[in-house]
Design an enzyme around this catalytic site. Sequence first.
Site, PDB file in Angstrom:
ATOM      1  N   LYS A   1       0.986  -1.204   0.088  1.00  0.00           N
ATOM      2  CA  LYS A   1      -0.027  -0.101   0.001  1.00  0.00           C
ATOM      3  C   LYS A   1       0.907   1.305   0.006  1.00  0.00           C
ATOM      4  O   LYS A   1       2.037   1.089   0.299  1.00  0.00           O
ATOM      5  CB  LYS A   1      -0.940   0.067   1.338  1.00  0.00           C
TER       6      LYS A   1
ATOM      7  N   TYR B   1      16.742  30.048   7.942  1.00  0.00           N
ATOM      8  CA  TYR B   1      15.510  31.112   8.652  1.00  0.00           C
ATOM      9  C   TYR B   1      15.658  31.186   9.960  1.00  0.00           C
ATOM     10  O   TYR B   1      15.617  30.267  10.792  1.00  0.00           O
ATOM     11  CB  TYR B   1      14.339  30.382   8.114  1.00  0.00           C
TER      12      TYR B   1
HETATM   13  C1  LIG Z   1      -0.348  -1.539   6.795  1.00  0.00           C
HETATM   14  C2  LIG Z   1      -0.966  -2.835   7.387  1.00  0.00           C
HETATM   15  C3  LIG Z   1      -0.282  -3.725   7.483  1.00  0.00           C
HETATM   16  C4  LIG Z   1       1.224  -3.582   7.380  1.00  0.00           C
HETATM   17  O1  LIG Z   1       2.054  -3.287   8.767  1.00  0.00           O
HETATM   18  P1  LIG Z   1       3.485  -3.164   9.049  1.00  0.00           P
HETATM   19  O2  LIG Z   1       3.529  -3.048  10.469  1.00  0.00           O
HETATM   20  O3  LIG Z   1       3.963  -2.474   8.292  1.00  0.00           O
HETATM   21  O4  LIG Z   1       3.859  -4.468   8.732  1.00  0.00           O
HETATM   22  C5  LIG Z   1      -0.994  -5.049   8.051  1.00  0.00           C
HETATM   23  N1  LIG Z   1      -2.082  -5.208   8.060  1.00  0.00           N
HETATM   24  C6  LIG Z   1      -2.885  -3.961   7.814  1.00  0.00           C
HETATM   25  C7  LIG Z   1      -4.516  -4.323   7.874  1.00  0.00           C
HETATM   26  C8  LIG Z   1      -2.388  -2.942   7.482  1.00  0.00           C
HETATM   27  O5  LIG Z   1      -3.249  -1.634   7.647  1.00  0.00           O
END
Ligand SMILES: *Cc1c(COP(=O)(O)O)cnc(C)c1O
Length: 381
Positions: free
Chosen positions: A43, A272
């Site tokens: 994702k 800045y």
């Molecule tokens: C993002 C996500 C994961 C992956 O989690 P990590 O901590 O990056 O391994 C797994 N399950 C769900 C439902 C997620 O949203």
Amino acid sequence: MSTLPDAAASPFREAVVDLDAVRDNIRTLAATVAPARTMAVVKANAYGHGAVPVARAALAGGADWLGVADIFEALEVRGAGIDAPLLAWLHDPGADFAPAIDRDIDLGVSSFDQLEVIAAAAASVDRVAAVHLKLDTGLSRSGVAPEAWGRAVARAVELERDGRIRVRGVFSHLANTSSDEDARQLEAFERGLEQVASAGLDPEVRHLASTAGALRVPAARFDLVRIGIGAYGIPPFGDGTTAADLGLRPAMTLRGRVAATRRIEAGTGVSYGHTWRAERPTTLALVPLGYADGIPRQASGRAEVWIAGARRPVVGRIAMDQFVVDVGDARVETGDEVVLFGDPETGAPSADDWGDAAGTIGYEIVTRIGARVPRRYVGGE
Ligand SMILES: *Cc1c(COP(=O)(O)O)cnc(C)c1O
């Protein structure tokens, strides 16, 4: 012929993504959790690394499944010709599920209403939708509430009987709060699974753990673990555990080149607001990356970068396009390499070091790297 320079040929700034590291990390984690299977979570453009190349590398490392948040991300993966089992679990209220069902994208179901909408979408394309029912075991985000679970499961049984859906999975997500809380969630998940079984459903995969749970809560592995951050070689724990401690290698190196150097006198203010002044004569190196590229401004005056063989401090405010590093009396020239983060085994800071400097986590550091930073892929042949 174009006379424009090729940005990728002159890495003024770039995120180098080592696809062999992704493959090897998945291989290592898959071996750890076996016989449970592994879903690589790609994702958010694979946490900023690039969804399609990372998905391919993860499959080469032995991932059996791919996971994404929404169906647009899933359609991108399918559009690249990747046909591995693929789950999307977070849906827009008005989402059109038909194209996803048509392309064999499994759908997470977090409410009774979603079940109905997905079943109707399956009917519209004359397909059976593969769904994974999600139970909220205590994270209090998405998922069917425990008190509504029985009703949702009963409806799933009817829709499966009608040939509209197939309950291919049941899942939940841990809050990673404490071992006591993990144990409570695990029990809630087991109770939910018992209801599923007694209703006569026989899902192919039950899954609860992401990277942290997969590594530290063996009882949470069930049939499948969802590995996100571990695939990218970043530890999930935030407790000082390094990638190397876990047998993993960071996949992303964020680097650039020194754009200018300047010798300054003691007392000179930098960037800045002059939040930093030199206490002695020193040399500054200008790095052409800023918060527009995802470099957190909160890390101003706190982070370090690797230049000329050492970690050196970022001084003054990080600006939109640039920041300044105090390199002391080191010989540093325009064009020298700067590594913001990468594999700490090489001496460079890690994404987690930047997370600590900015009051956030390594996850956010890699995910927020902006579109102005070209990704360059190595490995993965
Ligand atoms: C993002 C996500 C994961 C992956 O989690 P990590 O901590 O990056 O391994 C797994 N399950 C769900 C439902 C997620 O949203």
